[in-house]
Motif scaffolding. Structure first.
Motif, short mmCIF file in Angstrom:
data_model
loop_
_atom_site.label_atom_id
_atom_site.label_comp_id
_atom_site.label_asym_id
_atom_site.label_seq_id
_atom_site.Cartn_x
_atom_site.Cartn_y
_atom_site.Cartn_z
N GLY A 35 -7.70 -7.02 -4.51
CA GLY A 35 -7.54 -7.58 -3.45
C GLY A 35 -7.88 -6.93 -2.32
N LEU A 36 -7.37 -5.65 -1.91
CA LEU A 36 -7.81 -4.74 -0.98
C LEU A 36 -9.11 -4.41 -0.72
CD1 LEU A 36 -6.64 -3.06 1.48
CD2 LEU A 36 -6.41 -0.94 -0.37
N VAL A 37 -10.01 -4.04 -1.96
CA VAL A 37 -11.24 -3.88 -1.83
C VAL A 37 -12.20 -5.28 -1.39
CG1 VAL A 37 -13.36 -3.38 -3.11
CG2 VAL A 37 -11.30 -2.13 -3.57
N ALA A 38 -11.71 -6.41 -1.76
CA ALA A 38 -12.29 -7.48 -1.18
C ALA A 38 -11.88 -7.82 0.12
CB ALA A 38 -11.69 -8.93 -2.45
N ASP A 39 -10.67 -7.43 0.72
CA ASP A 39 -10.25 -7.64 2.05
C ASP A 39 -11.35 -6.72 2.98
OD1 ASP A 39 -8.61 -9.55 1.67
OD2 ASP A 39 -6.85 -8.15 1.38
N ARG A 40 -11.48 -5.63 2.68
CA ARG A 40 -12.43 -4.67 3.19
C ARG A 40 -13.88 -5.01 3.29
NH1 ARG A 40 -10.18 0.70 -0.24
NH2 ARG A 40 -8.30 1.16 1.18
N ALA A 41 -14.20 -5.83 2.06
CA ALA A 41 -15.49 -6.45 2.16
C ALA A 41 -15.65 -7.39 3.07
CB ALA A 41 -15.68 -6.74 0.54
N SER A 42 -14.77 -8.22 3.18
CA SER A 42 -14.69 -9.54 3.88
C SER A 42 -14.59 -9.15 5.43
CB SER A 42 -13.48 -10.34 3.79
OG SER A 42 -13.29 -11.47 4.36
N LEU A 43 -13.83 -8.02 5.66
CA LEU A 43 -13.96 -7.54 7.20
C LEU A 43 -15.29 -6.93 7.48
CD1 LEU A 43 -10.62 -5.38 7.16
CD2 LEU A 43 -11.07 -7.75 8.41
N ALA A 44 -16.04 -6.13 6.76
CA ALA A 44 -17.25 -5.85 6.95
C ALA A 44 -18.35 -6.93 7.10
CB ALA A 44 -17.79 -4.85 5.98
N GLN A 56 1.72 -1.45 4.02
CA GLN A 56 1.16 -0.23 4.98
C GLN A 56 2.09 0.86 4.97
OE1 GLN A 56 -0.46 -1.61 9.09
NE2 GLN A 56 1.29 -0.71 9.69
N GLY A 57 3.33 0.59 4.92
CA GLY A 57 4.39 1.69 4.74
C GLY A 57 3.93 2.57 3.44
N LEU A 58 3.23 2.05 2.31
CA LEU A 58 3.01 2.90 1.26
C LEU A 58 1.47 3.64 1.35
CD1 LEU A 58 4.08 0.22 -1.66
CD2 LEU A 58 5.22 2.09 -0.69
N GLY A 59 0.86 3.58 2.44
CA GLY A 59 -0.28 4.14 2.93
C GLY A 59 -1.50 3.22 2.52
N ILE A 60 -1.14 1.97 2.17
CA ILE A 60 -2.42 0.92 1.84
C ILE A 60 -2.99 0.42 3.32
CG2 ILE A 60 -2.92 -1.11 1.15
CD1 ILE A 60 -2.29 0.69 -1.14
N SER A 61 -4.27 0.76 3.36
CA SER A 61 -5.03 0.83 4.61
C SER A 61 -6.33 -0.14 4.29
CB SER A 61 -5.27 2.30 5.24
OG SER A 61 -5.89 2.02 6.58
N THR A 62 -6.87 -0.71 5.36
CA THR A 62 -8.09 -1.47 5.37
C THR A 62 -9.18 -0.50 5.58
OG1 THR A 62 -8.00 -1.99 7.65
CG2 THR A 62 -7.39 -3.82 6.04
N TYR A 63 -8.76 0.60 6.26
CA TYR A 63 -10.05 1.84 6.55
C TYR A 63 -9.82 2.43 5.18
CZ TYR A 63 -11.68 6.39 7.88
OH TYR A 63 -12.74 7.63 7.88
N TRP A 64 -11.06 2.78 4.76
CA TRP A 64 -11.28 3.58 3.63
C TRP A 64 -12.50 4.73 3.44
CZ3 TRP A 64 -16.60 3.22 1.47
CH2 TRP A 64 -17.34 2.24 1.98
N GLY A 65 -12.41 5.27 4.68
CA GLY A 65 -13.33 6.63 4.88
C GLY A 65 -12.15 7.78 4.41
#
Length: 783
Positions: free
Chosen positions: A452-461, A285-294
């Protein structure tokens, strides 16, 4: 706040950005009736309970005016109040914005009453609630509501002309116009001072031309388009109305469970233990990685109107016969188009370039707060239409059609989310490159993490889509059971109330929860550093501090203790903003620091990882006599001149003030003196003595609308020097020179507010007496 605790009202502060009016920070507006109404509410109910209750009660009033049964009215009130944006505002600290939204519903209700012919009642209530809306002091929200109300009035005008009922319509408009005038007059001091001040803020016209032309822009009146559009709603992000985590929820990784994250699995696949892998994911998260992708810079959360409400809103488009449907639809479409900002600029640009005052506001996505009211209104009207319908079979067909449409979209997002959404940001590759560098060149791991982040976002949605689909199925089941006469109207209404509350509550708890609260006694005040404590020992009442350890235009720390060069305000003075932009961003201009009487400079001590302080020996002081004056043709020339000059001996003055200067050669008496003898932010007293007429420069920010200069008690003219400071000619001899901040916009405005408040109280008392004599209740079938 220190002066307020002493019972004093100051309308100017020197704590931030060199000095500025305090209207938009705090002012009592004690002559305004609504100030006391709001104070009473806040005294009874703690924050944020007061705002939530106002949202609930105001919305319930609206739904009852719309002739909705009590349980459905309560369901609609919950749907509007618990719209995720309202609670996100409360968590983010935008209390005034949420407070302003709380009066949307009762304003609409009062206008509807007036349009129905309840002229005195509706007009008086409109005046009251509109006055409260304006007093909430978030004019952006008031402005957005006004856009929706203009559509409502336009539709009502069309139907009045069509039905040849223009007489009653014009009468209602007359009462509403009177209500608007009264509400504005009640808030005369706040509106007048805000209007007057806004012209000199970053929302006013640019003073410089060369810088703007170099960037391909022209100096304009209002915010720059890029700044205004920084928070624009993505077109696809409107899916969050139905599925809250369709775009990953809030910025950061708080929506994510590290133990179940696909990014954790990527680390585990490289041989790391599960617990360590989870720790690394949290650090991302400190590197700017986020589940929000807008494409917003960041967000605290989505606009979620409720799965049930969304389903019923679409159903309402098919079955509601009331013409209010067309107002609601038109308002939703307009607010959506305007919220897109830079993502769909055609409509936004038309409003930004041509619609009065629209370019004064930023964060255009916030207009969706109006849509947040429209969705529940049409949704609840749809249920009421079904309850009162006689042709159950025809209605059931439309319910089925809506279920297939909304349920089908939700099912696709739940079953195959990647069919509709990519879950990748526009700068996905940049993040991969950045991660690769952070991982010491391990490109494979960087790609695995981002996949993995893309997969996590898809899973949340996907999870939220299944959740929304469940609520849609339950809502459909309730309507089917009622239409098949398995449930009566009361049970159906109670069930909708319960389901809507559960739906909205569960999502709101993601943003406002136990972690958002703490015991009062555990709240830690901002603690001064060692350098701050040292500076606070200085008994000089008026000097500035430049804290280089803070972002100069975002400094929310040093103003707690010092009169600061930096600070933050969304309504800062335009000239000061231009000064910082031109004299501090590339390098720090020592001459400008000196003219601002910057006595102390705080820097970072890298060895000790602490702050250290140095005294600025060349600071010019509170006021000084200069030897020469250089006249500048315009703001560009003035800005260029102060880039390198001797502020102690020379002043740069715009040519518009030439008539006020009789001694351009400057001071001739080397023994002349000028000193500050009394200091208050809004009242400064100097003593001067000289054998010749002198030109003095004061290290105080120039703002002509309210500041008066008195010499021996007689008002005299003064002028601007060195782009942002005050200057004046001081006559020969010994004199008492005073600067007093006494803006007519506030003090005269307070007189108008008092008279108008009395009139509003009389109007409300008269209406209360008149209504009490009637047998008909305020809300009934004939209302």
């Amino acid at each position: 706040m220190d002066y307020r605790a002493k019972g004093q009202t100051i309308l100017w502060t020197n704590q931030i950005l060199g000095g500025m009016p305090a209207y938009q920070i705090w002012a009592p507006y004690s002559s305004n009736l609504t100030s006391h109404v709001i104070s009473a509410v806040k005294a009874i109910f703690p924050n944020p309970v007061d705002t939530v209750l106002l949202l609930l009660v105001g919305a319930y009033f609206l739904f009852r005016v719309l002739k909705i049964n009590p349980w459905l009215a309560a369901a609609g009130a919950v749907a509007f109040t618990f719209s995720s944006y309202n609670f996100i505002l409360l968590v983010a600290g935008h209390a005034n914005q949420a407070f302003a939204i709380a009066f949307f519903a009762p304003i609409v209700a009062s206008i509807i009453l007036t349009l129905r012919g309840r002229y005195l009642l509706g007009g008086s209530l409109t005046a009251l609630f509109l006055a409260l809306e304006i007093r909430a002091n978030h004019l952006q929200m008031s402005y957005y509501l006004m856009l929706g109300l203009l559509i409502l009035v336009g539709i009502e005008l069309y139907h009045a002309v069509k039905a040849k009922q223009t007489g009653p319509f014009l009468k209602s408009i007359g009462y509403l116009a009177g209500a608007v005038i009264l509400a504005v007059a009640v808030n005369a001091s706040i509106l007048w001072s805000t209007f007057e001040y806004s012209k000199d803020t970053i929302r006013g016209k640019s003073n410089l031309t060369k810088t703007a032309k170099a960037s391909g822009e022209t100096p304009g009146d209002g915010l720059s388009k890029d700044y205004a559009y920084e928070w624009s709603q993505g077109v696809g992000e409107c899916l969050t109305f139905l599925v809250p985590n369709a775009y990953g929820g809030s910025s950061g990784l708080r929506e994510l469970d590290p133990a179940k994250s696909e990014m954790t699995k990527a680390f585990v696949a490289k041989g790391l233990p599960q617990e360590q892998a989870e720790g690394y994911v949290q650090q991302l998260q400190g590197l700017g990685i986020s589940t929000y992708w807008g494409n917003k810079q960041f967000t605290e959360g989505p606009f979620y109107f409720g799965a049930i409400i969304f389903f019923l809103f679409v159903l309402g488009l098919f079955i509601v016969k009331n013409r209010i449907k067309w107002w609601l639809l038109a308002t939703v479409l307009l607010t959506m188009l305007l919220s897109f900002g830079r993502n769909f600029p055609f409509v936004s640009d038309l409003f930004f370039d041509y619609f009065p005052l629209y370019n004064k506001f930023r964060a255009v996505e916030s207009i969706l707060a109006v849509a947040g009211l429209c969705f529940p209104i049409l949704a609840i009207l749809a249920v009421q239409e079904i309850i009162s319908s006689t042709d159950k079979a025809a209605v059931l067909k439309k319910v089925l059609l809506t279920f297939y449409i909304v349920g089908g979209i939700t099912l696709v997002l739940a079953a195959v989310p990647t069919l509709l959404l990519s879950f990748r940001t526009e700068n996905q590759q940049d993040y991969i490159n950045y991660l690769t560098q952070a991982l010491q060149g391990d490109t494979a791991l960087a790609n695995s993490i981002m996949n993995g982040l893309v997969a996590d976002r898809a899973s949340l949605a996907q999870n939220d889509a299944w959740r929304s689909l469940g609520f849609i199925v339950l809502a459909f089941g309730l309507l089917w059971a009622f239409l098949k006469q398995k449930l009566n109207a009361t049970l159906t209404s109670v069930a909708f109330f319960a389901l809507i509350l559960i739906d909205m509550w569960m999502v709101d708890k993601r943003y406002l929860n136990n972690d958002s609260f703490t015991e009062k006694q555990t709240v830690q005040q901002v603690q001064p550093r060692e350098v701050d404590t040292f500076i606070l020992r200085d008994t000089d009442p008026d000097f500035r501090v430049f804290d280089m350890t803070q972002n100069i235009m975002q400094d929310a720390f040093s103003p707690y203790f010092h009169k600061s060069i930096g600070g933050y305000s969304a309504a800062r003075l335009k000239r000061y903003d231009e000064l910082i932009e031109n004299q501090f961003t590339k390098s720090v201009n020592q001459d400008v620091l000196d003219m601002l009487n910057t006595k102390y400079i705080i820097t970072a001590d890298e060895k000790n990882q602490s702050a250290r302080m140095q005294v600025n020996a060349t600071a010019c002081g509170h006021a000084w006599f200069i030897k020469s004056i250089k006249v500048a043709k315009n703001a560009d020339e003035e800005m260029q001149a102060i880039s390198s000059f001797d502020p102690k001996n020379e002043a740069i003055v715009d040519q518009r003030y030439s008539k006020l200067i009789t001694n351009k050669s400057g001071a001739l008496d080397e023994a002349a003196t000028i000193k500050l003898v009394s200091y208050n932010p809004d009242h400064l007293v100097y003593e001067t003595g000289s054998r010749t007429s002198q030109t003095a420069v004061f290290s105080e920010i120039y703002y002509e609308k309210g500041w008066k200069m008195l010499i021996d008690g007689v008002e005299k003219p003064y002028f601007r020097a060195d782009y942002v400071l005050r200057a004046a000619e001081i006559p020969v001899g010994n004199h008492k020179v005073e600067f007093v901040f006494h803006p007519a916009s506030y003090y005269t405005g307070e007189g108008i507010s008092l008279a108008s408040s009395i009139l509003l109280v009389l109007a409300l008392a008269g209406v209360a007496y008149t209504e009490s004599k009637k047998k008909a209740p305020l809300i009934n079938k004939e209302a």
